[in-house]
Design a protein around this motif. Structure first.
Motif, PDB file in Angstrom:
ATOM      1  N   TYR A 104       0.830  -1.205   0.000  1.00 12.43           N
ATOM      2  CA  TYR A 104       0.000   0.000   0.000  1.00 12.43           C
ATOM      3  C   TYR A 104       0.869   1.261   0.000  1.00 12.43           C
ATOM      4  O   TYR A 104       0.591   2.222  -0.704  1.00 12.43           O
ATOM      5  N   TRP A 105       1.923   1.260   0.810  1.00 10.69           N
ATOM      6  CA  TRP A 105       2.809   2.408   0.843  1.00 10.69           C
ATOM      7  C   TRP A 105       3.662   2.467  -0.411  1.00 10.69           C
ATOM      8  O   TRP A 105       4.097   3.549  -0.821  1.00 10.69           O
ATOM      9  N   LEU A 106       3.901   1.329  -1.035  1.00 13.53           N
ATOM     10  CA  LEU A 106       4.572   1.313  -2.331  1.00 13.53           C
ATOM     11  C   LEU A 106       3.712   2.059  -3.354  1.00 13.53           C
ATOM     12  O   LEU A 106       4.207   2.897  -4.109  1.00 13.53           O
ATOM     13  N   GLY A 107       2.417   1.762  -3.354  1.00 14.55           N
ATOM     14  CA  GLY A 107       1.503   2.476  -4.253  1.00 14.55           C
ATOM     15  C   GLY A 107       1.435   3.961  -3.949  1.00 14.55           C
ATOM     16  O   GLY A 107       1.370   4.794  -4.859  1.00 14.55           O
ATOM     17  N   ALA A 108       1.472   4.304  -2.663  1.00 15.78           N
ATOM     18  CA  ALA A 108       1.470   5.718  -2.283  1.00 15.78           C
ATOM     19  C   ALA A 108       2.723   6.415  -2.796  1.00 15.78           C
ATOM     20  O   ALA A 108       2.658   7.557  -3.280  1.00 15.78           O
ATOM     21  N   GLY A 109       3.853   5.744  -2.723  1.00 19.46           N
ATOM     22  CA  GLY A 109       5.094   6.317  -3.239  1.00 19.46           C
ATOM     23  C   GLY A 109       5.068   6.472  -4.750  1.00 19.46           C
ATOM     24  O   GLY A 109       5.562   7.460  -5.296  1.00 19.46           O
ATOM     25  N   LEU A 110       4.472   5.480  -5.430  1.00 23.39           N
ATOM     26  CA  LEU A 110       4.349   5.573  -6.891  1.00 23.39           C
ATOM     27  C   LEU A 110       3.489   6.766  -7.305  1.00 23.39           C
ATOM     28  O   LEU A 110       3.788   7.453  -8.281  1.00 23.39           O
ATOM     29  N   LEU A 111       2.419   7.004  -6.556  1.00 20.67           N
ATOM     30  CA  LEU A 111       1.513   8.104  -6.900  1.00 20.67           C
ATOM     31  C   LEU A 111       2.001   9.460  -6.390  1.00 20.67           C
ATOM     32  O   LEU A 111       1.542  10.496  -6.868  1.00 20.67           O
ATOM     33  N   ALA A 112       2.924   9.459  -5.445  1.00 19.50           N
ATOM     34  CA  ALA A 112       3.395  10.723  -4.878  1.00 19.50           C
ATOM     35  C   ALA A 112       4.165  11.554  -5.899  1.00 19.50           C
ATOM     36  O   ALA A 112       4.022  12.781  -5.932  1.00 19.50           O
ATOM     37  N   VAL A 113       4.966  10.912  -6.736  1.00 16.66           N
ATOM     38  CA  VAL A 113       5.799  11.665  -7.678  1.00 16.66           C
ATOM     39  C   VAL A 113       4.954  12.421  -8.710  1.00 16.66           C
ATOM     40  O   VAL A 113       5.184  13.620  -8.917  1.00 16.66           O
ATOM     41  N   PRO A 114       3.961  11.807  -9.359  1.00 13.76           N
ATOM     42  CA  PRO A 114       3.129  12.606 -10.259  1.00 13.76           C
ATOM     43  C   PRO A 114       2.339  13.699  -9.534  1.00 13.76           C
ATOM     44  O   PRO A 114       2.122  14.781 -10.092  1.00 13.76           O
ATOM     45  N   ILE A 116       3.408  15.343  -6.873  1.00 18.19           N
ATOM     46  CA  ILE A 116       4.395  16.395  -6.636  1.00 18.19           C
ATOM     47  C   ILE A 116       4.572  17.228  -7.899  1.00 18.19           C
ATOM     48  O   ILE A 116       4.598  18.463  -7.854  1.00 18.19           O
ATOM     49  N   THR A 117       4.675  16.574  -9.039  1.00 15.11           N
ATOM     50  CA  THR A 117       4.850  17.279 -10.302  1.00 15.11           C
ATOM     51  C   THR A 117       3.642  18.166 -10.601  1.00 15.11           C
ATOM     52  O   THR A 117       3.800  19.326 -11.000  1.00 15.11           O
ATOM     53  N   ALA A 118       2.442  17.649 -10.413  1.00 12.66           N
ATOM     54  CA  ALA A 118       1.232  18.414 -10.720  1.00 12.66           C
ATOM     55  C   ALA A 118       1.076  19.616  -9.792  1.00 12.66           C
ATOM     56  O   ALA A 118       0.760  20.725 -10.249  1.00 12.66           O
ATOM     57  N   VAL A 119       1.301  19.421  -8.516  1.00 14.41           N
ATOM     58  CA  VAL A 119       1.164  20.534  -7.566  1.00 14.41           C
ATOM     59  C   VAL A 119       2.239  21.587  -7.832  1.00 14.41           C
ATOM     60  O   VAL A 119       1.965  22.789  -7.828  1.00 14.41           O
ATOM     61  N   ASP A 120       3.453  21.147  -8.093  1.00 14.02           N
ATOM     62  CA  ASP A 120       4.527  22.089  -8.389  1.00 14.02           C
ATOM     63  C   ASP A 120       4.237  22.876  -9.664  1.00 14.02           C
ATOM     64  O   ASP A 120       4.467  24.090  -9.712  1.00 14.02           O
ATOM     65  N   ALA A 121       3.712  22.216 -10.688  1.00  9.89           N
ATOM     66  CA  ALA A 121       3.379  22.907 -11.936  1.00  9.89           C
ATOM     67  C   ALA A 121       2.249  23.916 -11.717  1.00  9.89           C
ATOM     68  O   ALA A 121       2.277  25.016 -12.279  1.00  9.89           O
ATOM     69  N   ALA A 122       1.265  23.566 -10.902  1.00 10.76           N
ATOM     70  CA  ALA A 122       0.169  24.491 -10.624  1.00 10.76           C
ATOM     71  C   ALA A 122       0.658  25.718  -9.856  1.00 10.76           C
ATOM     72  O   ALA A 122       0.273  26.853 -10.171  1.00 10.76           O
ATOM     73  N   ILE A 123       1.517  25.502  -8.881  1.00 12.58           N
ATOM     74  CA  ILE A 123       2.069  26.630  -8.120  1.00 12.58           C
ATOM     75  C   ILE A 123       2.922  27.509  -9.023  1.00 12.58           C
ATOM     76  O   ILE A 123       2.832  28.741  -8.979  1.00 12.58           O
ATOM     77  N   ARG A 124       3.709  26.895  -9.876  1.00 17.87           N
ATOM     78  CA  ARG A 124       4.552  27.652 -10.815  1.00 17.87           C
ATOM     79  C   ARG A 124       3.691  28.463 -11.775  1.00 17.87           C
ATOM     80  O   ARG A 124       3.999  29.622 -12.059  1.00 17.87           O
ATOM     81  N   ALA A 125       2.614  27.872 -12.279  1.00 13.96           N
ATOM     82  CA  ALA A 125       1.723  28.596 -13.196  1.00 13.96           C
ATOM     83  C   ALA A 125       1.057  29.778 -12.496  1.00 13.96           C
ATOM     84  O   ALA A 125       0.920  30.864 -13.075  1.00 13.96           O
ATOM     85  N   ALA A 126       0.656  29.605 -11.251  1.00  9.42           N
ATOM     86  CA  ALA A 126       0.042  30.701 -10.500  1.00  9.42           C
ATOM     87  C   ALA A 126       1.043  31.822 -10.273  1.00  9.42           C
ATOM     88  O   ALA A 126       0.702  33.006 -10.427  1.00  9.42           O
ATOM     89  N   ARG A 127       2.256  31.487  -9.927  1.00 11.84           N
ATOM     90  CA  ARG A 127       3.287  32.508  -9.712  1.00 11.84           C
ATOM     91  C   ARG A 127       3.593  33.260 -10.999  1.00 11.84           C
ATOM     92  O   ARG A 127       3.755  34.478 -10.991  1.00 11.84           O
TER      93      ARG A 127
END
Length: 143
Positions: A104-114, A116-127
Motif C-alpha cells: 500500500y505504501w509502495l503504491g502511495a510512493g508511486l503516486l506521490a511523484v506525479p 508532486i509534479t502536478a502541484v509544483d506545476a500548478a504553483i509555478r503557473a500561479a506565480r
C-alpha cells in the motif's frame, strides 16, 4: 525533419520534481536507518524510487519525441508507456512477495511523484500568472 529545440520548462520541472522527491527519499532513508524492519518505510522508498525513475524516463522520451517522424511518434510513446507500466507491475509483484515491503505504501510512493509534479506545476503557473500582472482566477478579478 528538423529537430526541435529543447523545452527548458520541461527540464526545470524535472529538476524541481527530482529535488523534492530526493528530499522525501532522504527522509525515508533516515526512517529506514532508524528502524530497518519498517515495512512502511521500505514500501514508500521503493515507490518513490520507481516513480522518480518513471518520471525521468518519460521526460527523456518527451525530449526525444521531436526527433521522431510523425508516423513513428505514436509507437515510440506507446512503447515507453508499456515499458513504464511493466516496470511498475514487476516492482509491485516482487514487493508483494517480499515480507518487508508494504504494498500500500509502495503504491502511495508511486503516486506521490506525479502528484508532486502536478502541484509544483500548478504553483509555478500561479506565480507566473501573478508576476505578469494577470489574475489567476475569477475570485481575484473582484479585488
Amino acid at each position: 525533419m528538423p529537430s526541435l529545440p529543447p523545452v527548458p520548462e520541461l527540464d526545470n520541472q524535472l529538476k524541481r520534481t527530482t529535488r523534492i522527491t530526493g528530499g522525501l527519499m532522504a527522509l525515508v532513508v533516515l526512517a529506514i536507518a532508524a528502524n530497518p524492519g519498517d515495512s512502511l518505510a521500505w514500501g514508500l522508498f521503493l515507490g518513490l524510487a520507481t516513480g522518480l525513475y518513471n518520471t525521468i524516463s518519460l521526460a527523456l522520451r518527451i525530449k526525444r519525441l521531436g526527433l521522431q517522424d510523425r508516423s513513428d511518434a505514436r509507437s515510440y510513446m506507446r512503447q515507453g508507456l508499456i515499458m513504464r507500466l511493466a516496470l511498475v507491475a514487476v516492482v509491485v509483484l516482487l514487493a508483494g512477495r517480499v515480507a518487508h515491503v508494504n504494498v500500500y505504501w509502495l503504491g502511495a510512493g508511486l503516486l506521490a511523484v506525479p502528484c508532486i509534479t502536478a502541484v509544483d506545476a500548478a504553483i509555478r503557473a500561479a506565480r507566473l500568472s501573478r508576476s505578469e500582472g494577470g489574475v489567476f482566477s475569477k475570485i481575484e478579478e473582484g479585488r
